[in-house]
Design an enzyme around this catalytic site. Structure first.
Site, short mmCIF file in Angstrom:
data_model
loop_
_atom_site.label_atom_id
_atom_site.label_comp_id
_atom_site.label_asym_id
_atom_site.label_seq_id
_atom_site.Cartn_x
_atom_site.Cartn_y
_atom_site.Cartn_z
N CYS A 198 21.29 52.69 70.73
CA CYS A 198 22.57 52.68 71.44
C CYS A 198 23.72 52.30 70.50
O CYS A 198 24.83 52.81 70.64
CB CYS A 198 22.51 51.74 72.63
SG CYS A 198 21.31 52.29 73.87
N THR A 199 23.44 51.43 69.55
CA THR A 199 24.46 51.09 68.56
C THR A 199 24.79 52.29 67.70
O THR A 199 25.96 52.60 67.46
CB THR A 199 24.00 49.90 67.70
OG1 THR A 199 23.76 48.77 68.56
CG2 THR A 199 25.02 49.54 66.64
#
Length: 158
Positions: free
Chosen positions: A44-45
Site C-alpha cells: 500500500c505504501t
C-alpha cells in the site's frame, strides 16, 4: 463489486486536510477512486507513493484522486504526513464506503486493491484490479486517461 456502467455510489467523508469529500460534489470532473487494504503496509505504501508522484499528471489529465482504506482517519493522516501525500485520503473504519462499493474481502474485512475511474457524469468508466502488482494501478490509470480523454481534458499528445 461496482462495475463499468454503474452509477458510482455517493459518499461523504472528511479527508486529512479537514475537507469534506462528497463524491457527487466532484461531478463534472473524472475521479480516480482507489481502495487499498491498509496504510503503512509495504504494498500500500508503494501504491500510494506511485499515485503521489503522479498526482499532478493525473490532474493534468482531468481527474481528481481519492484514496480509501479501512484505516481510521487518524491513521490515514499519519500515513499521508509521513509519505507527503496531498490528495484526499479517507479513513473508512466503519466500512460504509467500502461496503457500498463492494470491495471488502469477505473474511479479512479489509479492502481489495481496486481502482475505479468515474466519469464526469458519475458513472464508472473503468475498473482496475491487481492485488499484487501494485504499480499496475498507476500504469493502467495513466494509460486509460491518456487514451480516453474526457471532454475538455488534454489528449495523450498534449
Amino acid at each position: 463489486m461496482i462495475s463499468v456502467g454503474d452509477l458510482a455510489p455517493d459518499f461523504v467523508a472528511t479527508d486529512c486536510h479537514g475537507q469534506e469529500v462528497r463524491l457527487s460534489g466532484l461531478r463534472g470532473r473524472r475521479v480516480v477512486l482507489f481502495f487499498f487494504p491498509r496504510a503503512f503496509t509495504v504494498g500500500c505504501t508503494i501504491e500510494n507513493r506511485a499515485f503521489r508522484d503522479n498526482h499532478e499528471r493525473i490532474r493534468e489529465l482531468g481527474a481528481e484522486l481519492v484514496g480509501v482504506s479501512v484505516d481510521t482517519l487518524t491513521t490515514q493522516c499519519d500515513f499521508a504526513e509521513q509519505e507527503g501525500i496531498h490528495f484526499a485520503l479517507l479513513g473508512d473504519d466503519e466500512r460504509r464506503i467500502s461496503r457500498s462499493w463492494g470491495v471488502l474481502w469477505p473474511l479479512l474485512n479489509v479492502d481489495r486493491r481496486v481502482t475505479f475511474i468515474i466519469g464526469t457524469d458519475g458513472t464508472v468508466e473503468h475498473v482496475i484490479q491487481h492485488e499484487v502488482r501494485v504499480y499496475r494501478h498507476l500504469d493502467d490509470v495513466l494509460k486509460y486517461l491518456q487514451t480516453h480523454p474526457a471532454p475538455g481534458a488534454p489528449s495523450a499528445s498534449a
